[in-house]
Write an enzyme that holds these catalytic residues in place. Structure first.
Site, PDB file in Angstrom:
ATOM      1  N   ASP A   9       0.794  -1.258  -0.019  1.00  0.00           N
ATOM      2  CA  ASP A   9      -0.040  -0.090  -0.111  1.00  0.00           C
ATOM      3  C   ASP A   9       0.740   1.251   0.006  1.00  0.00           C
ATOM      4  OD1 ASP A   9      -2.415   1.869   0.648  1.00  0.00           O
ATOM      5  OD2 ASP A   9      -1.438   1.462   2.732  1.00  0.00           O
ATOM      6  N   ASP A  11      -0.032   5.026   0.889  1.00  0.00           N
ATOM      7  CA  ASP A  11      -0.361   6.314   1.902  1.00  0.00           C
ATOM      8  C   ASP A  11      -0.212   5.412   3.196  1.00  0.00           C
ATOM      9  OD1 ASP A  11      -1.650   8.612   0.268  1.00  0.00           O
ATOM     10  OD2 ASP A  11      -1.653   7.040  -0.833  1.00  0.00           O
ATOM     11  N   ASP A 170      -1.578  -0.616   5.906  1.00  0.00           N
ATOM     12  CA  ASP A 170      -1.841  -0.146   7.427  1.00  0.00           C
ATOM     13  C   ASP A 170      -3.124   0.236   7.644  1.00  0.00           C
ATOM     14  OD1 ASP A 170      -2.421   2.013   5.395  1.00  0.00           O
ATOM     15  OD2 ASP A 170      -2.092   3.237   7.285  1.00  0.00           O
TER      16      ASP A 170
HETATM   17  O1  LIG Z   1      -7.129   6.511   0.012  1.00  0.00           O
HETATM   18  C1  LIG Z   1      -6.285   6.984  -0.676  1.00  0.00           C
HETATM   19  O2  LIG Z   1      -6.463   7.968  -1.439  1.00  0.00           O
HETATM   20  C2  LIG Z   1      -5.074   6.251  -0.839  1.00  0.00           C
HETATM   21  O3  LIG Z   1      -5.006   5.368   0.174  1.00  0.00           O
HETATM   22  P1  LIG Z   1      -3.899   4.153   0.093  1.00  0.00           P
HETATM   23  O4  LIG Z   1      -2.665   4.651  -0.504  1.00  0.00           O
HETATM   24  O5  LIG Z   1      -3.775   3.670   1.649  1.00  0.00           O
HETATM   25  O6  LIG Z   1      -4.626   2.968  -0.768  1.00  0.00           O
END
Ligand SMILES: O=C(O)COP(=O)(O)O
Length: 219
Positions: A9, A11, A170
């Site tokens: 993942d 973010d 996360d």
């Molecule tokens: O919700 C987002 O824009 C990104 O979230 P993620 O990188 O945790 O998938």
């Protein structure tokens, strides 16, 4: 080696984007005179993509107002596009951990619900052009994770078998994402949500540090 491929993942897992996402959200709210939120409150708004994020910071009275939603989404995307590198940085120890995995022959990928158009330049900026074999952000052709099709698309591009691939994230969405595609899923304690949510969702592993993750992958 327990795992041959690791899909991350973005973010809250390898990149700490919280403050820039929160500032872009609050900027959009301020344009309309809407209430803003503390940066920490955004921990629970991010994770299902930008469309959901906008829905979550818009006041409830605008739920179902498609025109207002499109306006706010465009404002958010424009501000975030300009400011996405203001406070963002990889979590400590992440780059060394990625390089140690690659040295032992593990193939790395990213699957995020962040818009593909924002994810690709952030990966290039902070991780360079070669660390990840596949980078897949949210595109209109697929429903966002944890729906399996986009995850299966990444596995196919990697030529990876789910049984020897680990998904790392996360949030509850990430644990579901791994499991929905037949993979085991590791939760990281340093991200937006913390370990309680990850354990509740049935994470197969919890990594408290990037070194923990390296040991999990090596088996
Ligand atoms: O919700 C987002 O824009 C990104 O979230 P993620 O990188 O945790 O998938």
């Amino acid at each position: 080696m327990e795992f041959k491929h690791v899909i991350f993942d973005l973010d809250g897992t390898i990149l700490d984007t919280l403050e820039d996402l929160a500032l872009a959200g609050n900027h959009t709210c301020e344009l309309h005179g809407w209430p803003t939120f503390a940066v920490d409150q955004y921990r629970y708004k991010v994770g299902n993509g930008m469309l959901k994020l906008v829905e979550r910071f818009m006041p409830a009275e605008y739920a179902g107002d498609g025109m207002m939603f499109q306006t706010a989404l465009a404002e958010f995307r424009s501000y975030y596009g300009e400011h996405k590198e203001d406070h963002t940085a990889p979590y400590p120890g992440i780059i060394d951990m990625l390089d140690a995995m690659r040295k032992t022959g593990v193939t790395l990928a990213v699957l995020t619900n962040k818009d593909h158009a924002a994810a690709v330049p952030l990966i290039e900026r902070y991780f360079g052009p070669n660390r990840f074999a596949v980078v897949q952000g949210r595109i209109d052709a697929y429903p966002p994770k944890p729906a399996a099709p986009v995850t299966l698309h990444v596995l196919e591009q990697l030529g990876a078998d789910p049984s020897s691939t680990l998904y790392v994230g996360d949030s509850n969405v990430d644990i579901q994402c791994g499991h929905n595609a037949g993979m085991r899923a590791a939760g990281v304690a340093w991200g937006f949500r913390g370990t309680e949510e990850l354990e509740r969702e049935g994470a197969d592993f919890i990594a408290h540090t990037p070194d923990d993750l390296l040991r999990i992958v090596q088996g």
